[in-house]
Design an enzyme around this catalytic site. Structure first.
Site, PDB file in Angstrom:
ATOM      1  N   HIS A   4     -19.821  21.220  46.565  1.00 50.21           N
ATOM      2  CA  HIS A   4     -19.078  22.391  47.024  1.00 50.21           C
ATOM      3  C   HIS A   4     -18.956  23.393  45.878  1.00 50.21           C
ATOM      4  CE1 HIS A   4     -15.878  24.842  48.742  1.00 50.21           C
ATOM      5  NE2 HIS A   4     -16.100  24.231  49.883  1.00 50.21           N
ATOM      6  N   GLY A  85      -3.280  34.500  32.711  1.00 51.81           N
ATOM      7  CA  GLY A  85      -3.767  33.434  31.850  1.00 51.81           C
ATOM      8  C   GLY A  85      -4.756  33.929  30.819  1.00 51.81           C
ATOM      9  N   PRO A  86      -5.103  33.056  29.892  1.00 51.99           N
ATOM     10  CA  PRO A  86      -5.988  33.455  28.788  1.00 51.99           C
ATOM     11  C   PRO A  86      -7.449  33.572  29.215  1.00 51.99           C
ATOM     12  CG  PRO A  86      -5.480  31.117  28.640  1.00 51.99           C
ATOM     13  CD  PRO A  86      -4.657  31.651  29.782  1.00 51.99           C
ATOM     14  N   PHE A  89     -12.133  29.597  27.794  1.00 56.30           N
ATOM     15  CA  PHE A  89     -12.665  28.510  28.596  1.00 56.30           C
ATOM     16  C   PHE A  89     -11.981  27.201  28.246  1.00 56.30           C
ATOM     17  CE2 PHE A  89     -15.908  25.112  29.196  1.00 56.30           C
ATOM     18  CZ  PHE A  89     -15.913  25.132  30.582  1.00 56.30           C
ATOM     19  N   PRO A  91     -12.500  23.384  29.203  1.00 57.26           N
ATOM     20  CA  PRO A  91     -13.445  22.506  29.905  1.00 57.26           C
ATOM     21  C   PRO A  91     -12.770  21.513  30.847  1.00 57.26           C
ATOM     22  CG  PRO A  91     -13.287  21.913  27.582  1.00 57.26           C
ATOM     23  CD  PRO A  91     -12.578  23.211  27.744  1.00 57.26           C
ATOM     24  N   GLY A  94     -11.188  24.411  33.816  1.00 62.23           N
ATOM     25  CA  GLY A  94     -11.934  25.527  34.345  1.00 62.23           C
ATOM     26  C   GLY A  94     -10.975  26.655  34.686  1.00 62.23           C
TER      27      GLY A  94
END
Length: 478
Positions: A4, A85-86, A89, A91, A94
């Protein structure tokens, strides 16, 4: 089975208005949650659909483009700075997409064929995205950027694809209605019938996958009732029955409204008293417990009055002899059904309000603090027990107003029913008035007492005058 599309662990969080809440409320909730997710969890998030802050962020697919794997680079692009939000990234998490949208209805049309290609042909003609345009040689016409030029389909806010279902041995056109207020269920069904006919096919029925809002299925039922030359002023159960039979929703298996309509899954339509049989309610009313009592009886009297008004309207609409009054009695039937249901709910609400007063009196009173809390609870509960019969008075007076129209413009053979409706509605007003008065005696808030007493007195006075007007009409025309 495939993967998905996603850009994060908590990929998408939609707020969907179903009942008792507006789209604006959902947009605000999306912003509130987005801010908290960004500030407290440090997860970048984007707002989509109705909550989108930029036009290019309305479509979820556009935000997900490139998915989780491309997110590190996407966050470096100032154009894709998160709404909250910042722009960093993470991990583990996400990003998250939060938004407000209409209820998505998954709806399949059943065809009398196994041919998936024929089902797909219908989908291409109807879905909003349409199909790729082709030239005289059958080649796809392309835009300057190389993408296929599309010929849009006829139905806005509809996605569709044709497929074959081995379990049923038929092909289906599988639709997603992303906004049933733009394109309602009945239109998808009827347009599919037209397209199927062009291909020599027949629609045998349809299927709902998952849940449907009450409003969406009632839209369909009301539409088909009106096509039959009837009013939509019938009980909700009948509207749903007509929708199920007209759309063939029981073609592949039983359709249970209690399981398929989202509002029915989470709340009872009526309370235990309103769901009793007549003899059961009468027996319960006759017992030595204080509830149910006169307040519930008054509400029931009002509900019966509204039911009679709806009956007169339905016996008038469609009768050629009264064609000049059809426009007047058609909305009359619908409004009377609404009042009937609200008054039926008040049967249980009145009892619940009185029980809340009794619960307040049972509170502890050992300490001074207990006594203050108990007295405050009694006052608040008594105001609530006053508010219900006051509302019953208002609803019953509205019913009286409808009864007058029924007496003036309704089928003359039902004039006595309009008269009985007026008597029952006045009885509801008078009965509820007595309950308002008895509760006001225990309330210390003079401002509340004066306001409620004045309002109740005015309604009672106007109701008595209106009843006499209706009675004169009945006497004149019977």
């Amino acid at each position: 089975t495939g993967e998905h599309p996603r850009i994060g662990a908590a990929d998408v969080v939609p707020f969907v208005p179903v009942s008792g809440v507006t789209m604006e409320d959902c947009v605000q909730l999306a912003h509130d949650l987005g801010q908290r997710v960004g500030e407290e969890l440090h997860i970048p998030d984007y707002l989509y659909e109705e909550a989108a802050t930029q036009p290019e962020r309305r479509n979820l697919a556009d935000i997900r483009k490139g998915e989780y794997e491309s997110l590190p680079e996407k966050l470096k692009d100032p154009h894709w700075k998160p709404d909250y939000g910042p722009a960093e990234f993470n991990p583990r998490t996400g990003a998250t997409v939060i938004g407000a949208r209409e209820f998505l209805i998954a709806y399949n049309i059943n065809l009398n064929t196994r041919d998936r290609k024929l089902a797909q042909e219908i989908a291409l003609n109807l879905r909003e995205s349409g199909r790729a345009k082709r030239d005289e040689t059958g080649q796809i016409v392309r835009n300057p950027d190389g993408t296929a030029l599309k010929v849009p389909g006829r139905l806005k806010a509809v996605k569709g694809v044709g497929w074959y279902i081995d379990e049923y041995g038929i092909a289906q056109v599988s639709y997603n209605l992303t906004n049933y207020k733009v394109t309602p269920l009945y239109r998808v069904f009827e347009e599919s019938q037209k397209e199927a006919g062009k291909l020599g096919l027949r629609v045998t029925g349809s299927e709902l996958v998952g849940l449907i809002p009450l409003e969406a299925i009632k839209q369909a039922g009301c539409y088909f009732l009106e096509k039959q030359g009837k009013t939509a002023g019938v009980p909700e159960e009948e509207i749903i029955h007509i929708a199920v039979k007209s759309l063939g929703l029981d073609d592949l298996g039983p359709f249970d409204p209690e399981q398929k309509i989202i509002e029915y899954r989470f709340q009872e339509r009526f309370g235990p008293l309103a769901k009793m049989r007549l003899w059961e309610f009468s027996n319960e009313l006759s017992m030595d417990s204080p509830t149910p009592g006169g307040g519930s009886a008054a509400a029931l009297s009002g509900a019966l009055a509204a039911a009679l008004v709806s009956m007169v309207a339905n016996l008038t609409y469609g009768n050629k002899k009264y064609e000049q009054h059809w426009d007047a009695v058609k909305p009359l039937a619908v409004k009377a059904q609404e009042l009937k249901d609200r008054l039926l709910k008040a049967v249980d609400r009145d009892t619940a309000a009185f029980d809340a007063v009794m619960d307040a009196y049972r509170r502890p009173k050992k300490t001074e603090e207990d006594q203050k809390a108990r007295e405050n609870a009694i006052q608040q509960a008594t105001k609530g027990a006053t508010g219900v019969p006051l509302e019953v008075m208002e609803l019953a007076f509205e019913t009286l107003q409808l009864a007058k129209t029924a007496a003036e413009k309704g089928n003359v053979n039902s004039i006595s029913d309009a008269g009985v409706a007026a008597l029952m509605a006045l009885s509801a007003v008078e009965g509820a008035y007595l309950n308002v008065k008895i509760n006001l005696g225990a309330i210390e808030d003079n401002s509340f007492k004066t306001g409620a007493e004045t309002k109740a007195g005015e309604i009672r006075k106007k109701a008595m005058e209106l009843k006499h007007e209706i009675w004169n009409l009945v006497e004149k025309n019977r």
